[in-house]
Design an enzyme around this catalytic site. Structure first.
Site, PDB file in Angstrom:
ATOM      1  CG  HIS A   3     -26.847  13.728   8.779  1.00 32.69           C
ATOM      2  ND1 HIS A   3     -26.422  15.028   8.628  1.00 32.69           N
ATOM      3  CD2 HIS A   3     -28.040  13.657   8.131  1.00 32.69           C
ATOM      4  CE1 HIS A   3     -27.312  15.714   7.928  1.00 32.69           C
ATOM      5  NE2 HIS A   3     -28.313  14.908   7.616  1.00 32.69           N
TER       6      HIS A   3
ATOM      7  CG  ASP B 118     -22.647  15.824   7.785  1.00 27.06           C
ATOM      8  OD1 ASP B 118     -23.517  15.005   8.165  1.00 27.06           O
ATOM      9  OD2 ASP B 118     -22.389  16.019   6.576  1.00 27.06           O
TER      10      ASP B 118
ATOM     11  CG  ASP C   5     -30.454  18.226   6.651  1.00 24.21           C
ATOM     12  OD1 ASP C   5     -30.303  17.080   7.120  1.00 24.21           O
ATOM     13  OD2 ASP C   5     -30.269  18.496   5.448  1.00 24.21           O
TER      14      ASP C   5
ATOM     15  CD  GLU D 102     -27.400  13.003   4.574  1.00 22.65           C
ATOM     16  OE1 GLU D 102     -28.353  12.637   3.869  1.00 22.65           O
ATOM     17  OE2 GLU D 102     -27.102  14.216   4.727  1.00 22.65           O
ATOM     18  CD  GLU D 103     -26.500  17.668   4.661  1.00 27.87           C
ATOM     19  OE1 GLU D 103     -26.658  17.614   3.428  1.00 27.87           O
ATOM     20  OE2 GLU D 103     -27.441  17.806   5.461  1.00 27.87           O
TER      21      GLU D 103
ATOM     22  CG  ASP E 270     -31.584  13.341   7.178  1.00 35.30           C
ATOM     23  OD1 ASP E 270     -31.591  14.534   7.554  1.00 35.30           O
ATOM     24  OD2 ASP E 270     -30.806  12.907   6.310  1.00 35.30           O
TER      25      ASP E 270
ATOM     26  CG  HIS F 271     -28.913  21.870   2.613  1.00 34.40           C
ATOM     27  ND1 HIS F 271     -28.524  21.035   1.578  1.00 34.40           N
ATOM     28  CD2 HIS F 271     -29.184  21.057   3.659  1.00 34.40           C
ATOM     29  CE1 HIS F 271     -28.555  19.781   1.993  1.00 34.40           C
ATOM     30  NE2 HIS F 271     -28.960  19.773   3.262  1.00 34.40           N
TER      31      HIS F 271
END
EC number: 3.4.11.4
Length: 407
Positions: free
Chosen positions: A82, A84, A143, A177-178, A200, A382
């Site tokens: 992903h 994002d 990520d 995705e997030e 991922d 994150h």
């Protein structure tokens, strides 16, 4: 194996702000994701030899194909990552590279933050390796830009070494995705594979095919505001109702008290006034029965409170988000067995454990493409303490190549 372009490719990707935004009415949720796909990834995919590279503006997916160069390798395998990044500052990402990490604290740029092995003992697993960290002001974006870089690097290696035989390969880079909606519009017909892998995961060896089942819960509390001086037997404080509701949930069923296969209720937002309040939760569990029981419990709490209040002042809105993909994948474990075999041949110990979260593969699996998750290398994701090991990323590339050559 070392791959010359892997690090530079990763650094280039993370410097682009592709943070997703919840509650957006567009797909992708941010223009920067589409720009990243069209101006950076698409030209590069074409340059390294992927065919039929195309972007779908309806679902935000960028897809390419590398046809098999050996007709006896009949499987078709997909790789997904992903674009994002999570809900943390992603503007002006300035990665720092720590060569040959020898332990101890890592100062994050000129900020007052540091990676301390006492707080982050996972650092001790990376002695002697090259680490990429943040400067303390942003997340890193490993990520899942590590996953994108690994897939790109594997394809580049295969096209530069045409004597290496491989099966049909599909590549997909998707949005959002997030925020949990990335795969909602995924088109299976545009991704014809036997199975796929999301790149991922986290540390070396992760191989995952169990996720949470997930639901979003919004609870609205309707109060009645009157002057506090004359409020006796008249005021109904919506904020107090919210507190009461929250306290009726099991106190130990929260993320900070759970691990392994334990589920939880997680209060993610609380706003309001005496007149009206709103609480946002996420509900997570692995087993279908306990997942359903958690949803029934919140409905019952609301009904009980409304009965006590004599009117409907607690309004519950529940929406399922995704389901545990184990239910699909365990019917045919080919993707898992192949990944285990490849990892073991590469002297990587497969670490098979549940994901205390979800991936795009959760939804895609239920669309008919079994899609487990493989490590991409990110740690402490994150936030400002995120880092990734270059050597782990290289091993992820090795796994991708091994999978398509063994198929």
């Amino acid at each position: 194996m070392k791959y010359d372009n892997l690090l530079d490719r990763f650094i280039k990707y993370v410097k682009v702000n592709t943070r997703s935004v919840p509650d957006s009415e567009t797909t992708p949720s941010t223009e920067s994701q589409e720009a990243f796909a069209l101006t950076i990834l698409k030209p590069e995919m074409e340059a390294i030899g992927l065919q039929d590279v195309h972007y779908n503006p309806v679902n935000g997916y960028l897809i390419g194909t590398l046809p098999a160069n050996n007709p006896t390798l009949t499987r078709k395998i997909g790789f997904i990552a992903h674009m994002d990044t999570a809900d943390f500052n992603a503007e002006n990402v300035n990665p720092q590279i720590i060569d040959n990490y020898q332990g101890g604290d890592i100062t994050l740029g000129s900020s007052n933050y540091k990676l301390d092995p006492k707080a982050f003992p996972n650092l001790n697993n990376y002695i002697g390796q090259t680490l990429i960290t943040t400067d303390g002001t942003t997340l890193l974006g490993a990520d899942d830009k590590s996953g994108i870089a690994e897939i790109m690097t594997a394809i580049e290696f295969l096209t530069s070494q045409p004597q290496i035989e491989h099966c049909d390969i599909k590549v997909a880079f998707g949005p959002d995705e997030e925020i949990g909606v990335g795969a909602d519009k995924f088109e299976v017909a545009d991704f014809e594979v036997d199975f796929a892998y999301t790149m991922d995961g986290g540390p070396l060896g992760e191989l995952q095919y169990e996720t949470f089942s997930a639901a979003a819960l919004e609870v609205t509390f309707l109060g009645r505001n009157v002057h506090p001086g004359t409020a006796k037997d008249q005021m109904i404080n919506a904020l107090e109702l919210a507190i009461d509701f929250h306290e009726k949930l099991p106190a130990k069923d929260r993320p900070e008290y759970t691990d392994g296969y334990q589920g939880f209720y997680h209060l993610t937002g609380l706003t309001g006034t005496v007149e009206e309040a709103r609480a946002s939760y996420i509900i997570r569990d692995f087993e279908e029965a306990s997942f359903e029981a958690r949803k029934v419990k919140v409905e019952n709490i609301a009904q009980s409170m409304n009965a006590q209040l004599g009117t409907k002042r607690v309004l519950v809105e529940l929406n399922d988000q995704y389901y545990n993909m184990k239910k699909v994948i365990e019917k045919d474990m080919t993707a898992i067995e192949l990944a285990k075999e490849v990892m073991e041949e590469l002297a990587i110990k497969p670490v098979i454990e549940p994901i205390r979260g979800g991936t795009d593969g959760s939804k895609i699996s239920f669309m008919g493409i079994p899609t487990p998750n493989i490590f991409a290398g990110g740690e402490n994701m994150h936030g400002r303490f995120e880092f990734v090991s270059l050597q782990t990323m290289e091993r992820a590339v090795d796994v991708i190549i091994g999978l398509v050559c063994k198929a």
